[in-house]
Design a protein around this motif. Structure first.
Motif, PDB file in Angstrom:
ATOM      1  N   THR A  83       0.868  -1.277  -0.427  1.00  0.00           N
ATOM      2  CA  THR A  83       0.182  -0.021  -0.005  1.00  0.00           C
ATOM      3  C   THR A  83       1.283   1.364   0.211  1.00  0.00           C
ATOM      4  O   THR A  83       0.550   2.739   0.399  1.00  0.00           O
ATOM      5  CB  THR A  83      -1.354  -0.318   1.172  1.00  0.00           C
ATOM      6  N   THR A  84       2.054   1.158  -0.159  1.00  0.00           N
ATOM      7  CA  THR A  84       2.988   2.265  -0.604  1.00  0.00           C
ATOM      8  C   THR A  84       3.426   2.708  -1.698  1.00  0.00           C
ATOM      9  O   THR A  84       4.200   1.587  -2.345  1.00  0.00           O
ATOM     10  CB  THR A  84       4.354   2.648   0.498  1.00  0.00           C
ATOM     11  N   ALA A  85       2.476   3.810  -2.231  1.00  0.00           N
ATOM     12  CA  ALA A  85       2.857   4.401  -3.964  1.00  0.00           C
ATOM     13  C   ALA A  85       3.731   3.927  -4.494  1.00  0.00           C
ATOM     14  O   ALA A  85       4.554   3.391  -5.750  1.00  0.00           O
ATOM     15  CB  ALA A  85       2.181   5.810  -3.921  1.00  0.00           C
ATOM     16  N   ALA A  86       5.266   4.548  -3.349  1.00  0.00           N
ATOM     17  CA  ALA A  86       6.426   4.324  -4.382  1.00  0.00           C
ATOM     18  C   ALA A  86       7.139   3.481  -3.887  1.00  0.00           C
ATOM     19  O   ALA A  86       8.532   3.355  -4.265  1.00  0.00           O
ATOM     20  CB  ALA A  86       7.464   5.737  -2.454  1.00  0.00           C
ATOM     21  N   ASN A  87       6.012   2.660  -3.905  1.00  0.00           N
ATOM     22  CA  ASN A  87       7.293   0.920  -3.992  1.00  0.00           C
ATOM     23  C   ASN A  87       6.901   0.549  -5.040  1.00  0.00           C
ATOM     24  O   ASN A  87       7.449  -0.682  -5.372  1.00  0.00           O
ATOM     25  CB  ASN A  87       6.620   0.149  -2.891  1.00  0.00           C
ATOM     26  N   TRP A  88       6.344   0.652  -6.242  1.00  0.00           N
ATOM     27  CA  TRP A  88       5.824   0.827  -7.644  1.00  0.00           C
ATOM     28  C   TRP A  88       6.057   1.553  -8.722  1.00  0.00           C
ATOM     29  O   TRP A  88       6.164   2.552  -8.523  1.00  0.00           O
ATOM     30  CB  TRP A  88       4.631   0.822  -7.416  1.00  0.00           C
ATOM     31  N   TYR A 126      -0.624   2.585  -5.439  1.00  0.00           N
ATOM     32  CA  TYR A 126      -0.613   1.437  -5.565  1.00  0.00           C
ATOM     33  C   TYR A 126      -1.376   0.565  -6.512  1.00  0.00           C
ATOM     34  O   TYR A 126      -2.570   0.749  -6.448  1.00  0.00           O
ATOM     35  CB  TYR A 126      -0.514   0.875  -4.041  1.00  0.00           C
ATOM     36  N   PRO A 127      -1.332  -0.496  -7.016  1.00  0.00           N
ATOM     37  CA  PRO A 127      -2.524  -1.616  -7.347  1.00  0.00           C
ATOM     38  C   PRO A 127      -3.347  -1.681  -6.382  1.00  0.00           C
ATOM     39  O   PRO A 127      -2.917  -1.971  -5.672  1.00  0.00           O
ATOM     40  CB  PRO A 127      -1.188  -2.733  -7.638  1.00  0.00           C
ATOM     41  N   GLY A 128      -4.565  -1.694  -7.593  1.00  0.00           N
ATOM     42  CA  GLY A 128      -6.013  -1.727  -6.989  1.00  0.00           C
ATOM     43  C   GLY A 128      -6.231  -0.983  -5.801  1.00  0.00           C
ATOM     44  O   GLY A 128      -7.730  -0.191  -5.547  1.00  0.00           O
ATOM     45  N   GLN A 129      -5.407   0.457  -5.531  1.00  0.00           N
ATOM     46  CA  GLN A 129      -5.962   1.349  -4.806  1.00  0.00           C
ATOM     47  C   GLN A 129      -7.231   2.379  -5.980  1.00  0.00           C
ATOM     48  O   GLN A 129      -7.087   2.239  -6.810  1.00  0.00           O
ATOM     49  CB  GLN A 129      -5.040   2.815  -5.033  1.00  0.00           C
ATOM     50  N   GLY A 130      -8.507   2.422  -5.286  1.00  0.00           N
ATOM     51  CA  GLY A 130      -9.317   2.975  -5.288  1.00  0.00           C
ATOM     52  C   GLY A 130     -10.498   1.771  -6.464  1.00  0.00           C
ATOM     53  O   GLY A 130     -11.461   2.547  -6.663  1.00  0.00           O
ATOM     54  N   THR A 131      -9.952   0.443  -6.389  1.00  0.00           N
ATOM     55  CA  THR A 131     -10.756  -0.219  -7.726  1.00  0.00           C
ATOM     56  C   THR A 131     -11.476  -0.413  -6.863  1.00  0.00           C
ATOM     57  O   THR A 131     -11.839  -0.934  -5.534  1.00  0.00           O
ATOM     58  CB  THR A 131      -9.848  -1.071  -7.970  1.00  0.00           C
ATOM     59  N   THR A 132     -12.909  -0.434  -7.820  1.00  0.00           N
ATOM     60  CA  THR A 132     -14.020  -2.131  -6.250  1.00  0.00           C
ATOM     61  C   THR A 132     -14.741  -3.204  -7.391  1.00  0.00           C
ATOM     62  O   THR A 132     -14.570  -2.774  -9.341  1.00  0.00           O
ATOM     63  CB  THR A 132     -15.486  -0.604  -6.402  1.00  0.00           C
TER      64      THR A 132
END
Length: 168
Positions: A38-43, A57-63
């Protein structure tokens, strides 16, 4: 000739597809890890020609109603922790290695040639649900490590978990 053709299909079937615009990959890590999902800087995100630092981060905000189609790659040499339950809706997840993993003991099954996801909650298990349409998990030599009891990986009915020796 037929045998060679079948072997070619087999070799192709166990390697991850090339990145397309919008895909994520775990960033080359420096310092001590593992690093949080969940840390965007890791991506990094692929823009169609180069990888750039991600702002989410991957998946953030997806539903379920707002699914993404990008794929996510855990690169060899990176280790990502998932330490809280979450549900994501994106394309496929690839956990890659550049060489076959010959020993899956936690101290050995990480390092420069192995991508790894650790599932470990602070108070026990974690639920990691990938419930997107056509959202499969491909483990191509990498490691999906269930570090604590009561840990669950959930997939939508009809999606698959595929395990191969490595990303040949």
């Amino acid at each position: 000739p037929l045998i060679l053709l079948l072997l070619s299909f087999s070799a192709y079937a166990q390697s991850a597809p090339p990145a397309t615009s919008g895909d994520y990959r775990s960033k080359t890590q420096t310092g001590t890890g593992p690093f949080l999902w969940t840390t965007a800087a890791n991506w990094e995100v692929y823009n169609g020609s180069i990888w750039q630092t991600a702002v989410q981060y991957p998946g953030q905000g997806t539903t379920a109603a707002s699914q993404a189609t990008y794929d996510v790659y855990i690169s060899p040499g990176t280790e990502i922790n998932i330490n809280s339950s979450a549900t994501y809706y994106f394309g496929d997840l690839y956990i890659l290695a550049s060489n076959p993993v010959t020993n899956v003991q936690p101290a050995v099954s990480s390092g420069a040639n192995v991508g790894r996801i650790n599932l470990s909650g602070p108070n026990g298990g974690v639920n990691f649900f990938l419930l997107g349409n056509d959202q499969d998990i491909f483990i191509y030599g990498g490691v999906l490590y269930f570090e604590t009891n009561n840990t669950v990986v959930g997939l939508l009915n009809g999606n698959a978990l595929v395990v191969n020796n490595y990303n040949g």
